[in-house]
Design a protein around this motif. Structure first.
Motif, PDB file in Angstrom:
ATOM      1  N   LEU A  40       0.825  -1.210   0.000  1.00  0.00           N
ATOM      2  CA  LEU A  40       0.000   0.000   0.000  1.00  0.00           C
ATOM      3  C   LEU A  40       0.858   1.258   0.000  1.00  0.00           C
ATOM      4  N   ILE A  41       0.432   2.223  -0.791  1.00  0.00           N
ATOM      5  CA  ILE A  41       1.043   3.543  -0.801  1.00  0.00           C
ATOM      6  C   ILE A  41      -0.047   4.522  -0.384  1.00  0.00           C
ATOM      7  N   TYR A  42       0.192   5.247   0.704  1.00  0.00           N
ATOM      8  CA  TYR A  42      -0.779   6.238   1.161  1.00  0.00           C
ATOM      9  C   TYR A  42      -0.709   7.482   0.285  1.00  0.00           C
ATOM     10  N   VAL A  43      -1.857   7.926  -0.188  1.00  0.00           N
ATOM     11  CA  VAL A  43      -1.947   9.109  -1.035  1.00  0.00           C
ATOM     12  C   VAL A  43      -3.082  10.001  -0.527  1.00  0.00           C
ATOM     13  N   THR A  44      -2.998  11.270  -0.849  1.00  0.00           N
ATOM     14  CA  THR A  44      -4.043  12.194  -0.418  1.00  0.00           C
ATOM     15  C   THR A  44      -5.127  12.374  -1.474  1.00  0.00           C
ATOM     16  N   ASP A  45      -4.801  12.111  -2.730  1.00  0.00           N
ATOM     17  CA  ASP A  45      -5.753  12.273  -3.831  1.00  0.00           C
ATOM     18  C   ASP A  45      -5.618  11.047  -4.729  1.00  0.00           C
ATOM     19  N   VAL A  46      -6.527  10.081  -4.552  1.00  0.00           N
ATOM     20  CA  VAL A  46      -6.386   8.808  -5.255  1.00  0.00           C
ATOM     21  C   VAL A  46      -6.536   8.969  -6.775  1.00  0.00           C
ATOM     22  N   GLU A  47      -7.372   9.879  -7.221  1.00  0.00           N
ATOM     23  CA  GLU A  47      -7.524  10.081  -8.669  1.00  0.00           C
ATOM     24  C   GLU A  47      -6.238  10.625  -9.284  1.00  0.00           C
ATOM     25  N   ARG A  48      -5.659  11.626  -8.656  1.00  0.00           N
ATOM     26  CA  ARG A  48      -4.399  12.201  -9.142  1.00  0.00           C
ATOM     27  C   ARG A  48      -3.296  11.147  -9.135  1.00  0.00           C
ATOM     28  N   SER A  49      -3.209  10.379  -8.055  1.00  0.00           N
ATOM     29  CA  SER A  49      -2.173   9.354  -7.948  1.00  0.00           C
ATOM     30  C   SER A  49      -2.385   8.223  -8.942  1.00  0.00           C
ATOM     31  N   THR A  50      -3.623   7.879  -9.217  1.00  0.00           N
ATOM     32  CA  THR A  50      -3.909   6.851 -10.226  1.00  0.00           C
ATOM     33  C   THR A  50      -3.408   7.307 -11.590  1.00  0.00           C
ATOM     34  N   ARG A  51      -3.667   8.550 -11.942  1.00  0.00           N
ATOM     35  CA  ARG A  51      -3.154   9.076 -13.219  1.00  0.00           C
ATOM     36  C   ARG A  51      -1.633   9.059 -13.231  1.00  0.00           C
ATOM     37  N   PHE A  52      -1.023   9.499 -12.125  1.00  0.00           N
ATOM     38  CA  PHE A  52       0.439   9.551 -12.037  1.00  0.00           C
ATOM     39  C   PHE A  52       1.055   8.175 -12.242  1.00  0.00           C
ATOM     40  N   TYR A  53       0.625   7.178 -11.460  1.00  0.00           N
ATOM     41  CA  TYR A  53       1.231   5.845 -11.540  1.00  0.00           C
ATOM     42  C   TYR A  53       0.863   5.119 -12.834  1.00  0.00           C
ATOM     43  N   SER A  54      -0.349   5.315 -13.342  1.00  0.00           N
ATOM     44  CA  SER A  54      -0.719   4.709 -14.621  1.00  0.00           C
ATOM     45  C   SER A  54       0.199   5.208 -15.726  1.00  0.00           C
ATOM     46  N   ASP A  55       0.460   6.506 -15.737  1.00  0.00           N
ATOM     47  CA  ASP A  55       1.337   7.094 -16.744  1.00  0.00           C
ATOM     48  C   ASP A  55       2.789   6.691 -16.522  1.00  0.00           C
ATOM     49  N   LEU A  56       3.252   6.775 -15.281  1.00  0.00           N
ATOM     50  CA  LEU A  56       4.654   6.489 -14.986  1.00  0.00           C
ATOM     51  C   LEU A  56       5.021   5.045 -15.318  1.00  0.00           C
ATOM     52  N   PHE A  57       4.203   4.100 -14.860  1.00  0.00           N
ATOM     53  CA  PHE A  57       4.506   2.679 -15.056  1.00  0.00           C
ATOM     54  C   PHE A  57       3.847   2.095 -16.304  1.00  0.00           C
ATOM     55  N   GLU A  58       3.071   2.923 -17.014  1.00  0.00           N
ATOM     56  CA  GLU A  58       2.401   2.495 -18.247  1.00  0.00           C
ATOM     57  C   GLU A  58       1.596   1.223 -18.015  1.00  0.00           C
TER      58      GLU A  58
END
Length: 121
Positions: A8-26
């Motif tokens: 688990l990675i704690y995040v404050t904004d799950v939508e923003r983090s989903t976009r970030f990790y989806s893009d970063l890790f493709e």
């Protein structure tokens, strides 16, 4: 004996983090819920974003662990990854450098969670 299969990675904004990790890790998440978004790394092994503790975890909370991505190949692969990720606008914590385990660098997600790239041990 059971082995860990959820990270688990704690995040404050799950939508923003989903976009970030989806893009970063493709990669795309397995499912999306309002506070929990898992990505399958291997069969039965998940990396997940969790905002259910958003009331106690803030961007000011010190991050003392790292998510690691070990790349096959030479040091140039680490440098190529750094170039690709910086082009995406990641926050650079440590520029590429040599360490005891080889070429490495560290970036951060929007919440300050650390991501280290290095060669396969």
């Amino acid at each position: 004996m059971a082995t860990p299969n959820l990270f688990l990675i704690y995040v404050t904004d799950v939508e923003r983090s989903t976009r970030f990790y989806s893009d970063l890790f493709e990669m795309e998440p397995v499912t999306i819920t309002p506070r929990y978004v898992p990505f399958e790394l291997a069969p039965g092994v998940l990396f997940a974003l969790w905002s259910g503790r958003g009331d106690t975890v803030t961007t000011a909370t010190p991050r003392t662990s790292e998510l690691g991505l070990m790349l096959p190949g030479s040091a140039s692969g680490v440098d190529d990854c750094f170039a690709a990720w910086t082009a995406k606008g990641v926050i650079v914590i440590e520029e590429p450098h040599e360490d005891v385990f080889g070429r490495t660098f560290v970036v951060a997600d929007p919440d300050g969670n650390l991501i280290r790239v290095s060669p396969i041990d």
